[in-house]
Design an enzyme around this catalytic site. Sequence first.
Site, PDB file in Angstrom:
ATOM      1  N   THR A 172      37.412  40.802  29.309  1.00 18.69           N
ATOM      2  CA  THR A 172      38.234  41.183  30.492  1.00 18.69           C
ATOM      3  C   THR A 172      39.243  40.411  31.061  1.00 18.69           C
ATOM      4  O   THR A 172      40.515  40.301  31.176  1.00 18.69           O
ATOM      5  CB  THR A 172      37.226  41.599  31.602  1.00 18.69           C
ATOM      6  OG1 THR A 172      36.328  42.636  31.006  1.00 18.69           O
ATOM      7  CG2 THR A 172      38.201  42.359  32.728  1.00 18.69           C
ATOM      8  N   PHE A 186      33.405  41.561  38.112  1.00 20.99           N
ATOM      9  CA  PHE A 186      34.111  41.537  36.903  1.00 20.99           C
ATOM     10  C   PHE A 186      33.012  41.131  35.638  1.00 20.99           C
ATOM     11  O   PHE A 186      32.189  39.995  35.751  1.00 20.99           O
ATOM     12  CB  PHE A 186      35.037  40.375  36.775  1.00 20.99           C
ATOM     13  CG  PHE A 186      36.240  40.671  37.457  1.00 20.99           C
ATOM     14  CD1 PHE A 186      37.233  41.370  36.854  1.00 20.99           C
ATOM     15  CD2 PHE A 186      36.499  40.352  38.965  1.00 20.99           C
ATOM     16  CE1 PHE A 186      38.472  41.657  37.653  1.00 20.99           C
ATOM     17  CE2 PHE A 186      37.598  40.487  39.721  1.00 20.99           C
ATOM     18  CZ  PHE A 186      38.700  41.448  39.032  1.00 20.99           C
ATOM     19  N   ASP A 187      33.168  41.794  34.510  1.00 16.71           N
ATOM     20  CA  ASP A 187      32.978  41.193  33.229  1.00 16.71           C
ATOM     21  C   ASP A 187      33.877  40.098  33.137  1.00 16.71           C
ATOM     22  O   ASP A 187      35.143  40.247  33.239  1.00 16.71           O
ATOM     23  CB  ASP A 187      32.950  42.176  32.083  1.00 16.71           C
ATOM     24  CG  ASP A 187      32.831  41.596  30.818  1.00 16.71           C
ATOM     25  OD1 ASP A 187      31.794  40.746  30.524  1.00 16.71           O
ATOM     26  OD2 ASP A 187      33.743  41.847  30.087  1.00 16.71           O
ATOM     27  N   CYS A 188      33.654  39.049  32.273  1.00 14.98           N
ATOM     28  CA  CYS A 188      34.583  37.818  32.099  1.00 14.98           C
ATOM     29  C   CYS A 188      35.061  37.897  30.610  1.00 14.98           C
ATOM     30  O   CYS A 188      36.342  38.207  30.428  1.00 14.98           O
ATOM     31  CB  CYS A 188      33.825  36.658  32.140  1.00 14.98           C
ATOM     32  SG  CYS A 188      34.781  35.288  31.910  1.00 14.98           S
ATOM     33  N   TYR A 189      34.158  37.817  29.337  1.00 15.21           N
ATOM     34  CA  TYR A 189      34.900  38.033  28.264  1.00 15.21           C
ATOM     35  C   TYR A 189      35.150  39.207  27.649  1.00 15.21           C
ATOM     36  O   TYR A 189      34.259  40.252  27.406  1.00 15.21           O
ATOM     37  CB  TYR A 189      33.629  37.191  27.323  1.00 15.21           C
ATOM     38  CG  TYR A 189      33.294  35.730  28.034  1.00 15.21           C
ATOM     39  CD1 TYR A 189      34.110  34.613  27.549  1.00 15.21           C
ATOM     40  CD2 TYR A 189      32.309  35.844  28.968  1.00 15.21           C
ATOM     41  CE1 TYR A 189      33.911  33.556  28.201  1.00 15.21           C
ATOM     42  CE2 TYR A 189      31.991  34.353  29.738  1.00 15.21           C
ATOM     43  CZ  TYR A 189      33.018  33.290  29.291  1.00 15.21           C
ATOM     44  OH  TYR A 189      32.718  31.917  29.594  1.00 15.21           O
TER      45      TYR A 189
END
Length: 239
Positions: free
Chosen positions: A16, A11-14
């Site tokens: 998403t 995962f990308d976090c920011y």
Amino acid sequence: MRLTDFDTLTFDCYGTLIDWETGIFEGLRPLLERVGRTLTRDQVLEAHARHESSQQRYTPYRRYQELLPVVYKRLAEEWGVPYTLADCDAYGKSIRNWPAFDDSAQALQYLKQHYKLVILSNVDNDSFSYSNAKLKVEFDAIFTAEDIGSYKPSPRNFEYMLEKLGELGIRKETILHTAESLFHDHKPANAFGLASCWIYRRHAKQGFGATMDPGSQPKIDFRFNSMAELVEAHRNALA
């Protein structure tokens, strides 16, 4: 290709999982209140994306919470607004206040039952610890720009992730890279032959917001407008 073909979600976090566009805009509000003209939310986000991307190229070794103050300074100069060092530093620390999307924590808790969950993020470890608390899940691995010394879309970040996951016995063919940003994530994921899942948080908006224009549309294997839609599709695949 089915969602059940994979055993690991990276995962990308920011953008998403964490609503960074709201976080950015709210963090810049004290500056915006001093601007002598009206700027739309997307104008603000696009200017931020431009300065952030440039700064990440020039100073890839800076931790994200130390890079954002430079972005704040560049924005203040562009908009002709006075600023102080304290203003800049406060903006860098605002990451810890950025909210999670409403569906992120619950979706991750469901997905954890079926996949290994991995973070590949353009952030520093201290800042991510605040976001992780909001996401309410234990990730199997966390790879940050601080760990790697560069920012996505640099291929170094994906090389590092794949090397470290390989050491954990995770093969590239079993990874589904899951992200919002076409620029930071999907284009480089394509270059590494990773399957990709687009969480299109901006589906109801024009432009690219806080991310740069990718220049061309990368290949997408799955597209959902939210994490909740991804969970629903996974449940349907199991059924």
